[in-house]
Scaffold this active site. Structure first.
Site, PDB file in Angstrom:
ATOM      1  N   ASP A 111      -0.293 -13.683 -16.291  1.00 16.85           N
ATOM      2  CA  ASP A 111       0.032 -12.882 -16.867  1.00 16.85           C
ATOM      3  C   ASP A 111      -1.280 -13.689 -18.299  1.00 16.85           C
ATOM      4  O   ASP A 111      -0.917 -15.111 -18.427  1.00 16.85           O
ATOM      5  CB  ASP A 111       1.946 -13.034 -17.367  1.00 16.85           C
ATOM      6  CG  ASP A 111       2.477 -12.473 -16.243  1.00 16.85           C
ATOM      7  OD1 ASP A 111       1.387 -11.266 -15.642  1.00 16.85           O
ATOM      8  OD2 ASP A 111       3.485 -12.382 -16.322  1.00 16.85           O
ATOM      9  N   ASP A 155       7.443 -11.617 -14.914  1.00 23.42           N
ATOM     10  CA  ASP A 155       9.139 -11.817 -16.670  1.00 23.42           C
ATOM     11  C   ASP A 155      10.176 -10.726 -15.348  1.00 23.42           C
ATOM     12  O   ASP A 155      10.605 -10.549 -15.552  1.00 23.42           O
ATOM     13  CB  ASP A 155       8.333 -12.067 -17.483  1.00 23.42           C
ATOM     14  CG  ASP A 155       7.372 -11.169 -17.866  1.00 23.42           C
ATOM     15  OD1 ASP A 155       6.695 -10.497 -17.560  1.00 23.42           O
ATOM     16  OD2 ASP A 155       6.601 -11.584 -19.012  1.00 23.42           O
ATOM     17  N   ASP A 164       8.036  -7.023 -11.809  1.00 24.47           N
ATOM     18  CA  ASP A 164       7.266  -7.975 -11.286  1.00 24.47           C
ATOM     19  C   ASP A 164       8.016  -8.686  -9.529  1.00 24.47           C
ATOM     20  O   ASP A 164       7.151  -9.766  -9.043  1.00 24.47           O
ATOM     21  CB  ASP A 164       7.191  -8.977 -11.903  1.00 24.47           C
ATOM     22  CG  ASP A 164       6.070  -8.326 -13.648  1.00 24.47           C
ATOM     23  OD1 ASP A 164       5.450  -7.612 -13.041  1.00 24.47           O
ATOM     24  OD2 ASP A 164       6.293  -9.014 -13.990  1.00 24.47           O
TER      25      ASP A 164
HETATM   26  P1  ATP Z   1       1.252  -9.521 -19.833  1.00 26.82           P
HETATM   27  O1  ATP Z   1       2.160 -10.933 -19.935  1.00 26.82           O
HETATM   28  O2  ATP Z   1       0.987  -9.283 -18.032  1.00 26.82           O
HETATM   29  O3  ATP Z   1      -0.175  -9.889 -20.384  1.00 26.82           O
HETATM   30  P2  ATP Z   1       0.959  -7.914 -21.886  1.00 26.82           P
HETATM   31  O4  ATP Z   1       1.622  -8.297 -22.603  1.00 26.82           O
HETATM   32  O5  ATP Z   1      -0.420  -7.636 -21.793  1.00 26.82           O
HETATM   33  O6  ATP Z   1       1.722  -8.671 -20.470  1.00 26.82           O
HETATM   34  P3  ATP Z   1       2.459  -5.168 -21.411  1.00 26.82           P
HETATM   35  O7  ATP Z   1       3.963  -5.891 -22.360  1.00 26.82           O
HETATM   36  O8  ATP Z   1       2.234  -3.925 -20.157  1.00 26.82           O
HETATM   37  O9  ATP Z   1       1.864  -6.597 -21.017  1.00 26.82           O
HETATM   38  O10 ATP Z   1       2.249  -3.933 -22.755  1.00 26.82           O
HETATM   39  C1  ATP Z   1       1.166  -3.208 -22.292  1.00 26.82           C
HETATM   40  C2  ATP Z   1       0.813  -2.454 -23.310  1.00 26.82           C
HETATM   41  O11 ATP Z   1       1.859  -1.882 -23.577  1.00 26.82           O
HETATM   42  C3  ATP Z   1       0.393  -3.496 -25.159  1.00 26.82           C
HETATM   43  O12 ATP Z   1      -1.471  -3.512 -24.979  1.00 26.82           O
HETATM   44  C4  ATP Z   1       0.799  -2.813 -25.776  1.00 26.82           C
HETATM   45  O13 ATP Z   1       0.107  -1.719 -26.573  1.00 26.82           O
HETATM   46  C5  ATP Z   1       1.978  -1.923 -26.003  1.00 26.82           C
HETATM   47  N1  ATP Z   1       3.338  -2.472 -25.949  1.00 26.82           N
HETATM   48  C6  ATP Z   1       3.697  -4.131 -25.637  1.00 26.82           C
HETATM   49  N2  ATP Z   1       4.936  -4.400 -26.413  1.00 26.82           N
HETATM   50  C7  ATP Z   1       5.471  -3.443 -26.733  1.00 26.82           C
HETATM   51  C8  ATP Z   1       6.365  -2.497 -27.322  1.00 26.82           C
HETATM   52  N3  ATP Z   1       7.665  -3.833 -27.394  1.00 26.82           N
HETATM   53  N4  ATP Z   1       6.928  -1.328 -27.596  1.00 26.82           N
HETATM   54  C9  ATP Z   1       5.738  -0.801 -27.248  1.00 26.82           C
HETATM   55  N5  ATP Z   1       4.235  -1.302 -26.792  1.00 26.82           N
HETATM   56  C10 ATP Z   1       4.303  -1.930 -26.704  1.00 26.82           C
END
Ligand code: ATP
Length: 893
Positions: free
Chosen positions: A330, A630, A634
């Site tokens: 991730d 996490d 997953d």
């Molecule tokens: P990874 O750890 O796989 O890199 P990530 O953080 O990149 O995970 P996600 O957490 O699925 O992936 O987030 C994907 C997208 O969702 C982010 O780019 C953001 O635009 C949106 N996002 C993330 N957190 C939130 C939240 N708490 N509320 C709303 N939208 C969110």
């Protein structure tokens, strides 16, 4: 057994009142203390362990030990009582060592499991806190989130799309929907939808519940079964060695019979003498100490990994880690710091800059260098409000007065943004929530402003673009200009910023609940925030180390492809040009994906189910795949991966339960460290095998040759056992502490197809066996020819094998490299055991009592020349063999 109250049939208010709790604030400190005294800790009863004595005797249930016992009985029948006693003592010592090693290995694993104690999120004194589940008490208000393991039996008082998987209790694998309504008094366990039972897992939604039963009184406690049972302390390699041991035993018995027949008919031996020699052969060939030594090496590896923050949940993964050839990681929080700061805010009219770093509410929002006047920036104000109210995180100060987030860091960054803007608080009540999930990538709340009901949505901008039909500008609500937003998204993403969008929708004032369908269209887009999350420096270094070690690193992220490419480039993952997007991945069939999984290093806009397909695709290409995760979704991918890696801090309980390894610090560099330790452990296991087996080989060679030549038996069975014990049990342990080979992280991963005992390995074991056995035989014949008495010859023979093995220990410290190098003194254990071995050998030669038991003789000084000369010869010949085999390219490990 105590009959539990029918909590599901009592209404919430009564329960809350009776248990002196509070539906919003939870328990207060004095009630918690009182309840702790009254009810004790929330611990499940431990499954009874097998009695120590039974576990001890299990170590005798081994074909090798049976052979030893038969040898002991035959010796007794022949009147060789000392031999019988010594063989029995050795068998016992061996079982005792095995028993203690196993205990130690289990204890090490258990201690490590304790590091993974279950946590629970509760409201206490009006504060949300994470506590150890064992500290929960009756009346506690517990908050449930996806992926949580329910920490006690709870009566649910509110739920939002809550689904719980209860197969553990009910056998039903489809998650049950949960609610808070009071039920009839005769409802069956599987239908008690207003209860959440200890140890079941939240598969979706959120909920709040009051603890009504803890520990042994919970439904699972009554079944009295430990949930996460101890994994058996065995690994593929241990199994392979055990199998190898069994094969050897059969071969030994076969050879022994043949030799007996041969000796009886063709040589001039008495039946008794011959039988003792054959027993000697059986005893010689058995590597008694090997299994115990191997498990201790693994246990030491597990402890070392824990020190480096990698917590191993299953012993075999110590080995697998050494052969990992691709790590899928991730991005957020593992490769990056997870310290989010909003840097830019984009509305339909302007792009704003935000100053300040971290979560401290210090910094300004500016436009072209000027402070923003919020009175004239209504869209900006609404955007920031939306980010703030559609948010579950909060900020606080840690013990060092540093600002930290409680909750999701992305949301924390948006709260800091709100604090920097210093807006007036609105009078808004939240009526309903759709929590964030990486599956659909947004969060929404239904807010009641008193005048109207509004849905606030924040989430991945490209998701929101698909749902929007209008946008808000300073001029008012207008038609949606998708092109404008797409340009802005790419522009910000290319700088490596993580993007989050905001939108709203006004709904009917009677609405009390929102679902996904309500917001799939006609939402009004407000704008974007660009968040930076810098890469971890140590992770950049770890990616480099992995690539040197022939391990591909792949980034799998829910973020925008351009963000992922930019961060990837900074970290040495991918080329900054190519990324495969979740939706393209979805369109591929398995074959296409197998090719794409090889080609791409960056996978963006993915959702958890893509991870499962990716692991499968990589494995079909022959990769040994480690995968991080996490969230609850997953779990299947982690289970499928060769090494599933869960995050210790932000990982859910379900993910941890599906993993082989947990990262205590969520850091990518810890994976690299664990791989390094895995390679060291595997090398040391191999070195140990390479060292121990020639002892048995040399002795067997010597005995068989003596019988074939019709000469005197070179060693008695007890002498053979002595040699085996001192070399395998004591000396070889030093190899467990051998440092990592300098090139261990510079060579490609070990292929899973190469068996433990590769052709080269078998060659080396035979070569050294013949070298030591042959050398000893030659010396033996020489001494006999010169008329030296039998007792002296036997003593010298025993010394020769042991001292030759002592020299060979130094050969074994490096499998294929020259043994005398700059790391020669790096492992002190080798020198300690060498000194110990010399003391033991002097003792068996010069202490009268030991002379009696082992049939040895106090040697005159000149007899020591034989063992020492042979030792030196063995050392140099083996080094020469290594050099030649390396030169010929035959040293395939
Ligand atoms: P990874 O750890 O796989 O890199 P990530 O953080 O990149 O995970 P996600 O957490 O699925 O992936 O987030 C994907 C997208 O969702 C982010 O780019 C953001 O635009 C949106 N996002 C993330 N957190 C939130 C939240 N708490 N509320 C709303 N939208 C969110």
């Amino acid at each position: 057994m105590k009959e539990n109250k029918k909590w599901y049939a009592i209404d919430n208010d009564t329960i809350i009142k009776d248990l002196q709790s509070n539906a919003e604030k939870g328990l207060t400190d004095n009630i918690i203390q009182k309840n702790h005294e009254k009810f004790g800790e929330n611990r499940l009863p431990q499954k009874k362990k097998e009695r120590a004595l039974i576990r001890f005797f299990k170590h005798f249930n081994d074909i090798l030990i049976y052979i030893l016992f038969i040898a002991a009985i035959i010796s007794a029948m022949l009147g060789h009582y000392v031999d019988t006693i010594v063989i029995a003592v050795v068998a016992f010592t061996n079982a005792a060592i095995g028993f203690f090693q196993e205990n130690k290995a289990e204890k090490a694993l258990e201690d490590i499991k304790n590091l993974l104690s279950l946590k629970a999120t509760v409201m206490r004194n009006g504060q949300r806190t994470d506590i150890d589940a064992s500290q929960l008490t009756i009346g506690d208000l517990v908050l449930l989130n996806p992926g949580d393991k329910v920490p006690a039996d709870l009566r649910l008082i509110s739920t939002s799309n809550l689904k719980i998987e209860e197969s553990l209790l009910t056998g039903e694998s489809v998650p049950s929907e949960k609610g808070a309504q009071t039920l009839d008094g005769d409802t069956m366990l599987g239908d008690r939808s207003n209860m959440a039972f200890s140890s079941t897992t939240v598969s979706a939604g959120t909920g709040k519940g009051i603890v009504v039963e803890i520990g042994a009184d919970t439904e699972i406690g009554k079944i009295n079964e430990m949930i996460s049972e101890m994994d058996p302390v065995t690994t593929p390699l241990l199994r392979q060695t055990a199998k190898f041991g069994k094969t050897i035993s059969i071969v030994i018995v076969g050879i022994a019979v043949l030799i007996y027949v041969f000796g009886y008919f063709f040589r001039d031996y008495g039946a008794t003498e011959l039988l003792m020699s054959v027993i000697g052969l059986a005893v010689a060939a058995i590597p008694e100490g090997l299994p115990a030594i191997l498990s201790i090496i693994l246990a030491i590896g597990v402890q070392n990994m824990a020190k480096r923050k990698a917590i191993i949940r299953t012993l075999p993964s110590v080995e697998t880690l050494g052969s990992v050839s691709v790590i899928c990681s991730d991005k957020t929080g593992t490769l990056t710091k997870n310290e989010m700061t909003v840097q830019n805010v984009v509305t339909r009219d302007n792009i704003f800059n935000v100053s300040g770093t971290g979560y401290a509410p210090e910094g300004k929002i500016t436009y072209k260098g000027e402070d923003v006047d919020f009175e004239n920036q209504r869209v900006l104000t609404k955007l920031i409000d939306c980010f703030y109210y559609c948010n579950d995180a909060s900020l606080g100060l840690d013990e060092n007065d540093r600002w930290i987030v409680k909750g999701d860091p992305t949301e924390g960054a948006l709260i800091t943004l709100y604090d920097k803007a210093n807006l007036n608080e609105l009078n808004i009540t939240r009526v309903s929530t759709i929590p964030f999930d990486s599956e659909y990538k947004y969060m929404a709340i239904l807010a009641d402003t008193g005048e109207k009901k509004i849905v606030f949505i924040k989430g991945a901008p490209d998701r929101l673009l698909d749902m929007a039909s209008q946008e808000r500008s300073e001029k008012g609500v207008q038609d949606f200009d998708r092109k404008y937003w797409e340009d802005k998204i790419v522009k910000l993403a290319k700088t490596g910023q993580r993007l989050i969008g905001a939108a709203y929708k006004i709904v009917d004032s009677n609405t009390t609940k929102i679902s996904h369908e309500d917001i799939q269209n006609d939402i009004i887009f407000l704008g974007l925030a660009g968040i930076i999350d810098p890469p971890r420096e140590e992770a950049i270094e770890a990616v480099r180390i992995c690539s040197e070690a022939g391990i591909r690193v792949k980034m799998i992220t829910g973020d925008h492809a351009d963000t992922a490419k930019a961060i990837g480039k900074e970290m040495g993952i991918g080329d900054g040009q190519k990324a495969l997007q979740g939706r393209d991945l979805e369109a591929m069939d398995d074959e296409q994906l197998a090719a794409a999984a090889q080609e791409y290093d960056i996978f963006a806009r993915t959702s958890p189910e893509h991870k499962l397909r990716l692991v499968t695709a990589l494995q079909s290409n022959g990769f040994i795949c480690a995968m991080t995760g996490d969230g609850v979704n997953d779990a299947p991918a982690l289970k499928r991966a060769d090494v599933g890696i869960a995050m210790g801090i932000k990982g859910t309980e379900v993910t941890k339960d599906s993993s082989e390894m947990v990262l205590a610090d969520d850091n990518f560099s810890t994976i690299a460290a664990a791989v390094e330790e895995g390679r060291r452990v595997y090398d040391n296991l191999k070195k140990t095998i390479l060292f121990i087996l020639p002892t048995n080989g040399a002795e067997s060679f010597l005995i068989i040759a003596s019988i074939l030549f019709g000469t005197m038996m070179p060693l008695t069975p007890v002498q053979i056992l002595w040699v085996n014990m001192v070399t395998s049990v004591t000396v070889s342990l030093a190899l467990a502490f051998e440092n990592i080979e300098p090139d261990a992280m510079k060579r490609p991963p070990r292929s899973s197809k190469v068996p433990l005992l590769s052709g080269y390995f078998i060659w080396r074991i035979l070569f050294v066996s013949v070298l030591i056995g042959g050398g000893t035989l030659w010396m033996n014949l020489n001494l006999i020819e010169n008329g030296v008495s039998e007792i002296i010859v036997k003593t010298v023979t025993m010394q020769t094998i042991v001292i030759a093995q002592l020299f060979h220990l130094f050969n074994s410290r490096s499998i294929s490299k020259f043994a005398i190098n700059k790391d020669f003194f790096s492992n002190k254990a080798v020198f300690v055991v060498s000194a110990l071995l010399i003391v033991l050998q002097l003792a068996i030669t010069y202490i009268p009592f030991m002379n009696d038991v082992f049939g040895t003789y106090p040697l005159e000084a000149h007899y020591w020349i034989y063992p020492i000369v042979l030792g030196v010869v063995v050392f140099f010949v083996v080094e020469l063999e290594k050099a030649i085999m390396n030169r010929l390219g035959l040293a395939k490990l």
